[in-house]
Motif scaffolding. Structure first.
Motif, mmCIF file in Angstrom:
data_model
loop_
_atom_site.group_PDB
_atom_site.id
_atom_site.type_symbol
_atom_site.label_atom_id
_atom_site.label_comp_id
_atom_site.label_asym_id
_atom_site.label_seq_id
_atom_site.Cartn_x
_atom_site.Cartn_y
_atom_site.Cartn_z
ATOM 1 N N LYS A 24 -3.265 -2.579 -0.440
ATOM 2 C CA LYS A 24 -3.595 -1.382 -0.952
ATOM 3 C C LYS A 24 -2.513 -0.596 -1.285
ATOM 4 O O LYS A 24 -2.389 0.186 -2.326
ATOM 5 C CB LYS A 24 -4.495 -0.493 0.225
ATOM 6 C CG LYS A 24 -5.900 -0.631 0.188
ATOM 7 C CD LYS A 24 -6.399 0.327 1.016
ATOM 8 C CE LYS A 24 -7.992 0.061 0.890
ATOM 9 N NZ LYS A 24 -8.810 1.081 1.745
ATOM 10 N N LEU A 28 -1.796 1.098 -4.924
ATOM 11 C CA LEU A 28 -1.329 2.365 -5.256
ATOM 12 C C LEU A 28 -0.082 2.704 -6.048
ATOM 13 O O LEU A 28 0.060 3.359 -6.952
ATOM 14 C CB LEU A 28 -1.009 3.243 -3.928
ATOM 15 C CG LEU A 28 -2.529 3.167 -3.023
ATOM 16 C CD1 LEU A 28 -2.183 3.875 -1.726
ATOM 17 C CD2 LEU A 28 -3.314 4.347 -3.602
ATOM 18 N N THR A 31 -0.706 1.591 -9.501
ATOM 19 C CA THR A 31 -1.461 2.757 -10.231
ATOM 20 C C THR A 31 -0.685 3.833 -10.735
ATOM 21 O O THR A 31 -0.580 4.569 -11.843
ATOM 22 C CB THR A 31 -2.643 3.197 -9.498
ATOM 23 O OG1 THR A 31 -3.611 2.039 -9.156
ATOM 24 C CG2 THR A 31 -3.466 4.300 -10.140
ATOM 25 N N LEU A 48 -6.537 6.845 -7.515
ATOM 26 C CA LEU A 48 -5.708 6.865 -6.270
ATOM 27 C C LEU A 48 -6.871 6.637 -5.084
ATOM 28 O O LEU A 48 -6.946 6.158 -4.062
ATOM 29 C CB LEU A 48 -4.728 7.639 -6.070
ATOM 30 C CG LEU A 48 -3.414 7.591 -6.862
ATOM 31 C CD1 LEU A 48 -2.631 8.702 -6.834
ATOM 32 C CD2 LEU A 48 -2.802 6.263 -6.889
ATOM 33 N N ILE A 51 -8.851 3.519 -4.863
ATOM 34 C CA ILE A 51 -8.181 2.482 -4.075
ATOM 35 C C ILE A 51 -8.271 2.915 -2.403
ATOM 36 O O ILE A 51 -8.562 1.931 -1.708
ATOM 37 C CB ILE A 51 -6.986 2.690 -4.623
ATOM 38 C CG1 ILE A 51 -6.727 2.000 -5.930
ATOM 39 C CG2 ILE A 51 -5.941 1.577 -3.593
ATOM 40 C CD1 ILE A 51 -5.386 2.221 -6.704
ATOM 41 N N LEU A 52 -7.891 4.406 -2.216
ATOM 42 C CA LEU A 52 -7.894 4.467 -0.818
ATOM 43 C C LEU A 52 -9.292 4.403 -0.046
ATOM 44 O O LEU A 52 -9.374 4.073 1.038
ATOM 45 C CB LEU A 52 -7.455 5.918 -0.693
ATOM 46 C CG LEU A 52 -6.066 5.981 -0.870
ATOM 47 C CD1 LEU A 52 -5.506 7.573 -0.854
ATOM 48 C CD2 LEU A 52 -5.226 5.492 0.044
#
Length: 60
Positions: A24, A28, A31, A48, A51-52
């Motif tokens: 991850k 991040l 990105t 973001l 992804i989180l």
């Protein structure tokens, strides 16, 4: 993102120490880098956030 072998090792170690998913963190960083030189960074926060909130790459 092109990490040196040493950078990758250090990042993996930090992620393990803090119980954070290495995958991850890399996603991040990739990105943010992708949006870095765009004239308008519209959508970066949504990317973001996605992804989180994803289940893939959870804590190792």
């Amino acid at each position: 993102m092109n990490l040196t072998t040493e950078d990758k090792r250090l990042l993996e170690e930090l992620c393990q120490q803090h119980k954070v998913s290495f995958d991850k963190v890399v996603k991040l960083l990739d990105t943010v880098r992708e949006y870095e030189f765009k004239e308008r960074r519209t959508g970066v926060y949504d990317a973001l956030r996605e992804i989180l909130s994803s289940k893939t790459g959870e804590t190792q």
